[in-house]
Design a protein around this motif. Structure first.
Motif, PDB file in Angstrom:
ATOM      1  N   ASP A 163      -4.671   1.682   5.427  1.00  0.00           N
ATOM      2  CA  ASP A 163      -4.772   1.168   4.063  1.00  0.00           C
ATOM      3  C   ASP A 163      -4.796  -0.361   4.095  1.00  0.00           C
ATOM      4  O   ASP A 163      -4.157  -0.984   4.950  1.00  0.00           O
ATOM      5  CB  ASP A 163      -3.587   1.632   3.216  1.00  0.00           C
ATOM      6  CG  ASP A 163      -3.789   3.046   2.690  1.00  0.00           C
ATOM      7  OD1 ASP A 163      -4.565   3.806   3.313  1.00  0.00           O
ATOM      8  OD2 ASP A 163      -3.163   3.397   1.672  1.00  0.00           O
ATOM      9  N   HIS A 172      -8.138   2.627   0.772  1.00  0.00           N
ATOM     10  CA  HIS A 172      -7.236   3.687   1.230  1.00  0.00           C
ATOM     11  C   HIS A 172      -7.897   4.556   2.284  1.00  0.00           C
ATOM     12  O   HIS A 172      -9.078   4.897   2.181  1.00  0.00           O
ATOM     13  CB  HIS A 172      -6.818   4.542   0.024  1.00  0.00           C
ATOM     14  CG  HIS A 172      -5.962   5.723   0.367  1.00  0.00           C
ATOM     15  ND1 HIS A 172      -4.735   5.603   0.987  1.00  0.00           N
ATOM     16  CD2 HIS A 172      -6.159   7.065   0.174  1.00  0.00           C
ATOM     17  CE1 HIS A 172      -4.205   6.803   1.147  1.00  0.00           C
ATOM     18  NE2 HIS A 172      -5.054   7.712   0.683  1.00  0.00           N
ATOM     19  N   ASN A 194       0.858  -1.189   0.000  1.00  0.00           N
ATOM     20  CA  ASN A 194       0.000   0.000   0.000  1.00  0.00           C
ATOM     21  C   ASN A 194       0.894   1.239   0.000  1.00  0.00           C
ATOM     22  O   ASN A 194       1.137   1.848   1.044  1.00  0.00           O
ATOM     23  CB  ASN A 194      -0.907   0.009   1.221  1.00  0.00           C
ATOM     24  CG  ASN A 194      -1.922  -1.113   1.209  1.00  0.00           C
ATOM     25  OD1 ASN A 194      -2.827  -1.139   0.382  1.00  0.00           O
ATOM     26  ND2 ASN A 194      -1.767  -2.070   2.123  1.00  0.00           N
TER      27      ASN A 194
END
Length: 316
Positions: free
Chosen positions: A240, A275, A230
């Motif tokens: 995330d 996210h 991520n």
């Protein structure tokens, strides 16, 4: 300034002479108290008491496990839990980290040099001039983490590595790679993805094979190479997630190549990427290996994750 230095005497890259040098250096900037950890969880208790006693700073000398315990000690101390003026971060001692483990992900993620002499020099200057930054943390149920968590394959690999270390093996890149191959081909049930992700106000994700959670980037390092499932994760944002729906050999190999690239951007039909999440829950139809900050914490069938923003001040 009153500071507590928490030393893990089993830290892999430091010696008694190293510790003496660090203690003398820190005493040039602070009224220093030194404590050595004797068992798992001891650093947490020492730091919790230091925060309650009004220390100004907590310094750790050890690896990511020692840092994690110190953070949990701070976040469960009486100043953190009390209602009062200012933010929780302002009521707690500032955290400084001298890297002494084999990987030191957290120390490197906040910008410290990899080696302890250079890192100590940076920390001394930071303490002298008050160079702090405020970071967010992740929380898994009632346990805090600084950089990563995992349910599934990555935690199972850590479990196997920790068992090998108890038998006297050294923690090396080769040990991790062999453990990953063994766990992937022998240890895991790859045919029946068992994990379910639920977040408020969004569609659920079902039948996930393994899940990686990050509070910052990178997730870990292989030598000097950052590994970034991520790459947009940040101490300044929420959490995330990268999850694999299946662990088929072609798609898993492709994902591994993507996350180890110098400019990673993982993608593919088998991936779920989320996210800046404030909260979510992972549940599983069968127990899954579970890890926080690179420490194996047993098996779980359900874990609730929360992003704790602006939680802690660190020297950098």
């Amino acid at each position: 300034m009153r500071a507590l230095l928490v030393v893990n005497p089993k830290a892999t890259t430091t010696s008694e002479r190293t510790r003496d040098v660090i203690v003398r250096a820190l005493r040039s900037e602070a009224d220093l108290f030194v404590e050595y950890t004797r068992r798992r969880g001891h650093a947490m208790a020492l730091v919790r008491q230091a925060a309650a006693d009004g220390f100004d700073a907590v310094v750790t000398l050890g690896g990511d496990g020692t840092v994690n315990e110190a953070v949990n000690g701070l976040m469960t101390s009486s100043p953190a839990l009390a209602d009062g003026p200012g933010s929780t971060a302002d009521r707690l001692p500032v955290l400084a980290v001298v890297p002494g483990g084999s990987t030191n992900v957290f120390a490197r993620a906040i910008g410290l040099p990899r080696e302890w002499p250079e890192a100590t020099s940076v920390l001394l200057e930071g303490l002298r001039v008050g160079r702090f930054r405020t970071i967010g943390l992740g929380r898994a149920d009632d346990r805090y983490f600084t950089f990563c968590a995992g349910l599934g394959l990555d935690a199972a690999v850590i479990r196997q590595v920790e068992r090998a270390r108890l038998r006297g093996r050294k923690s090396t890149v080769g040990l991790y790679l062999r453990s990953m191959i063994s766990e992937y081909f022998i240890g895991m049930d790859r045919r029946r993805p068992a994990i379910h992700l639920e977040q408020p106000g969004e569609p659920d994700e079902y039948e996930l094979a393994t899940v990686v959670i990050q509070n910052t980037a990178p997730w870990t390092f292989i030598g000097d190479r950052a590994i970034n499932p991520n790459p947009n994760a940040s101490f300044d944002l929420g959490l995330d997630v990268l999850a694999l729906r299946q662990l088929h050999i072609p798609s898993t190999t492709r994902t591994l190549a993507q996350v180890t690239a110098r400019a990673p951007e993982p993608h593919g039909r088998q991936l779920v990427r989320l996210h800046d999440l404030s909260e979510f829950t992972l549940s599983a139809t069968q127990p899954q290996a579970f890890q926080l900050d690179g420490d194996y914490l047993g098996e779980r069938t359900k874990v609730r994750f929360t992003a704790i923003r602006d939680a802690l001040r660190v020297v950098h």
